[in-house]
Scaffold this motif. Sequence first.
Motif, PDB file in Angstrom:
ATOM      1  N   GLY A 115       0.774  -1.242   0.000  1.00 37.50           N
ATOM      2  CA  GLY A 115       0.000   0.000   0.000  1.00 37.50           C
ATOM      3  C   GLY A 115       0.808   1.297   0.000  1.00 37.50           C
ATOM      4  N   ALA A 116       2.146   1.229   0.001  1.00 35.57           N
ATOM      5  CA  ALA A 116       2.948   2.463   0.075  1.00 35.57           C
ATOM      6  C   ALA A 116       2.896   3.227  -1.248  1.00 35.57           C
ATOM      7  N   ARG A 117       2.808   4.590  -1.154  1.00 38.11           N
ATOM      8  CA  ARG A 117       2.765   5.441  -2.348  1.00 38.11           C
ATOM      9  C   ARG A 117       3.775   6.568  -2.185  1.00 38.11           C
ATOM     10  N   PRO A 118       4.326   7.123  -3.295  1.00 34.42           N
ATOM     11  CA  PRO A 118       5.266   8.235  -3.197  1.00 34.42           C
ATOM     12  C   PRO A 118       4.721   9.348  -2.304  1.00 34.42           C
ATOM     13  N   GLU A 119       5.600   9.950  -1.540  1.00 33.49           N
ATOM     14  CA  GLU A 119       5.311  11.014  -0.578  1.00 33.49           C
ATOM     15  C   GLU A 119       4.848  10.512   0.788  1.00 33.49           C
ATOM     16  N   ASP A 120       4.506   9.232   0.915  1.00 31.41           N
ATOM     17  CA  ASP A 120       4.202   8.699   2.252  1.00 31.41           C
ATOM     18  C   ASP A 120       5.440   8.843   3.142  1.00 31.41           C
ATOM     19  N   GLY A 121       5.229   9.104   4.432  1.00 30.87           N
ATOM     20  CA  GLY A 121       6.322   9.067   5.389  1.00 30.87           C
ATOM     21  C   GLY A 121       6.658   7.625   5.756  1.00 30.87           C
ATOM     22  N   ILE A 122       7.940   7.358   6.062  1.00 34.68           N
ATOM     23  CA  ILE A 122       8.366   6.018   6.488  1.00 34.68           C
ATOM     24  C   ILE A 122       8.746   6.070   7.963  1.00 34.68           C
ATOM     25  N   TYR A 123       8.155   5.191   8.764  1.00 28.37           N
ATOM     26  CA  TYR A 123       8.346   5.185  10.212  1.00 28.37           C
ATOM     27  C   TYR A 123       8.841   3.825  10.682  1.00 28.37           C
ATOM     28  N   VAL A 124       9.543   3.859  11.821  1.00 26.24           N
ATOM     29  CA  VAL A 124       9.839   2.600  12.507  1.00 26.24           C
ATOM     30  C   VAL A 124       9.461   2.747  13.978  1.00 26.24           C
ATOM     31  N   SER A 125       9.109   1.628  14.597  1.00 28.36           N
ATOM     32  CA  SER A 125       8.827   1.634  16.037  1.00 28.36           C
ATOM     33  C   SER A 125      10.083   1.228  16.792  1.00 28.36           C
ATOM     34  N   GLY A 126      10.223   1.721  18.011  1.00 32.50           N
ATOM     35  CA  GLY A 126      11.312   1.300  18.904  1.00 32.50           C
ATOM     36  C   GLY A 126      12.704   1.573  18.357  1.00 32.50           C
ATOM     37  N   ARG A 127      13.641   0.701  18.737  1.00 34.16           N
ATOM     38  CA  ARG A 127      15.034   0.813  18.287  1.00 34.16           C
ATOM     39  C   ARG A 127      15.393  -0.387  17.430  1.00 34.16           C
ATOM     40  N   LEU A 128      16.264  -0.170  16.456  1.00 32.76           N
ATOM     41  CA  LEU A 128      16.656  -1.261  15.558  1.00 32.76           C
ATOM     42  C   LEU A 128      18.095  -1.698  15.829  1.00 32.76           C
ATOM     43  N   GLY A 129      18.336  -2.976  15.691  1.00 32.11           N
ATOM     44  CA  GLY A 129      19.691  -3.516  15.852  1.00 32.11           C
ATOM     45  C   GLY A 129      19.930  -4.155  17.209  1.00 32.11           C
ATOM     46  N   GLU A 130      18.951  -4.056  18.112  1.00 34.61           N
ATOM     47  CA  GLU A 130      19.170  -4.584  19.466  1.00 34.61           C
ATOM     48  C   GLU A 130      19.300  -6.105  19.482  1.00 34.61           C
ATOM     49  N   ALA A 131      18.448  -6.790  18.730  1.00 33.59           N
ATOM     50  CA  ALA A 131      18.514  -8.255  18.718  1.00 33.59           C
ATOM     51  C   ALA A 131      19.808  -8.735  18.060  1.00 33.59           C
ATOM     52  N   GLN A 132      20.206  -8.058  16.992  1.00 34.52           N
ATOM     53  CA  GLN A 132      21.439  -8.447  16.297  1.00 34.52           C
ATOM     54  C   GLN A 132      22.660  -8.245  17.198  1.00 34.52           C
ATOM     55  N   LEU A 133      22.669  -7.149  17.959  1.00 39.51           N
ATOM     56  CA  LEU A 133      23.760  -6.929  18.924  1.00 39.51           C
ATOM     57  C   LEU A 133      23.814  -8.090  19.914  1.00 39.51           C
TER      58      LEU A 133
END
Lengths: 352, 352
Positions: free
Chosen positions: A154-172
């Motif tokens: 459903g993503a279309r040009p001009e949509d904002g991209i968001y993430v929740s929380g912090r990324l990379g914690e599990a990989q660390l």
Amino acid sequence: LGSEAEIIERIWKRLPICPTRRGWLSLGPGDDAAVIGGGPRAANWVLSSDAFIQDIHFVSEVFAPEDVGYKALARATSDLAAMGAVPTFFLMNLVLPDGKTGRWLDGMLTGMARAAREFGMVIIGGDVAKAGAIAIHLTVGGSALHGRVLERSGARPEDGIYVSGRLGEAQLGLELVLRRLHKTAAWRRLVAPYLRPKIQTVLGRWLASEGSRQARRPGSAIASAAIDTSDGLSSDLSHICEASGVGARIWADRIPAVRVPDGLLRKGFNPLELALHGGEDYQLVFTVRRAMEWSFPKSRGGVALTRIGEVVDVRNFARRHTKARIELIDAVGRGWPLVAKGWDHFRAADGR
Amino acid sequence: LGSEAEIIERIWKRLPICPTRRGWLSLGPGDDAAVIGGGPRAANWVLSSDAFIQDIHFVSEVFAPEDVGYKALARATSDLAAMGAVPTFFLMNLVLPDGKTGRWLDGMLTGMARAAREFGMVIIGGDVAKAGAIAIHLTVGGSALHGRVLERSGARPEDGIYVSGRLGEAQLGLELVLRRLHKTAAWRRLVAPYLRPKIQTVLGRWLASEGSRQARRPGSAIASAAIDTSDGLSSDLSHICEASGVGARIWADRIPAVRVPDGLLRKGFNPLELALHGGEDYQLVFTVRRAMEWSFPKSRGGVALTRIGEVVDVRNFARRHTKARIELIDAVGRGWPLVAKGWDHFRAADGR
């Protein structure tokens, strides 16, 4: 021979599949989960299945049996969260070696029961078998009210991209285990996100809702597309881009990367690398229409929501970067193609 | 430590389960499949999951990849047939060793596609992973119109007990393989029922229907209870007896046992033993109310339906046989307790 994606493609090609959005099947293979059933007044069911195998998906020596049970159900259920469905039930095919049918099994079930209660799920069926290594195969089901689910497409040009929380914690956490640093007292707590990920079922359900009355598009969900970060941001955001036929531009200094202690920075752990390519955080990556962004909250239920970039037209984009769907803007404003480097079972050399 | 039944019991005891027949869940764990969803006008979904693992559930050297794919889906779908549901979709968790992702995978998918088309099913989701041995974990779904399913618990004293087809054929095939007799030209064809079982989806659907207008109990199904013979008649009929709180009396000379050639009879193969305790035939064992029996057909769609005995009151029965739920009447009219000796993963010594 054959990457994971190629193998999956061969499966879809050779087995009968149903044209999507026809009859009882409203979303077929290729998203986080499939959607079945339901007339306009009935709730649709969202179904997904997931494997959790000793020494493939988890390093058995650092996982207490309770962790195995908790994480097996959490990671499977994260696919329901990414669809905005309300977790409801699961079926379990449980494969156990001889020595694991006693106390180990009880511990595993205790951890799984904890996850099930947390997510509001009950077990409705399954199968057991004996083999050399532990394997937990789960099919999870959730309900999507009014048939509204968060798809990848459903993503279309001009949509904002968001993430929740912090990324990379599990990989660390995983890399601390693989490099035998997880027993150091100061770093031990950094392994927890790898062992017991928090999944975003409440957030997913909210993103699939219509949101506040001020929202300008009644009937549609708050998020236009969503996926969970199981393989890593570079892979998972690429999946949204491919399914939606768009590109993405993200800013390196906006990405909420794992906080790495100085002692580990000196050992070469790189927060941005971990955040871009590390898997198993089970956070949500989602897109929001520009018209919805003016009132978009910075957090929801204690979980930070960070705008890391925006969706762009893939036609302009493709001219500059041949294969990548994502452009990463560095600290001084230069753009770099970001190639998916997430997890692939049939490509990876090291066991995870 | 722990038989398969004990392990399953611990799973149900420690994990959250839903009281049956409440809300969206109309039949929980313990039957061949679970039943979810559906108001009065909607079709209910019937769900079941099943494992098929190399050298545990199949002897890999005698199974062509096409056989593996066909049998994996057939045995999972047999649980839907036993519920009287119409097979509709499946999800597959596929675990493959490195060397099996090329031609072997293509052959397996060809066999599975054949089964899927035969049963009318499409794949809607799944997962792939790499490991040392082939494992195919399937969750199958079917629809039960008007919410009518064949449960294990519906048998009542005086019901007739029936079986479809012949029993013991798959076990004969397996034992020929285990005893290295399967390459003998005269006996090679006897292995087919073990490699590619025929399942009874059409029969199951009919048994769950209301049947002809002459039937005296409109609204109820032709069969009062049903199960598929996956573990063997002595085990599977015991499951019906336990779930229904009844006993069973069956006649040895009425059981449609596998036809064993003279050469194999001389080697000690016993048709009655094979029929009573051999698994994996995927025939149906079902019960029919006495009032429905007067017009009951001897076959249906080319499949023989044989009356092998009748349901009895367990109170009289329990006095004579302490543990067994089934009384077997021999050729001269003597009764013997028949103890379940079917397949149990955690009890069995030999691999199957």
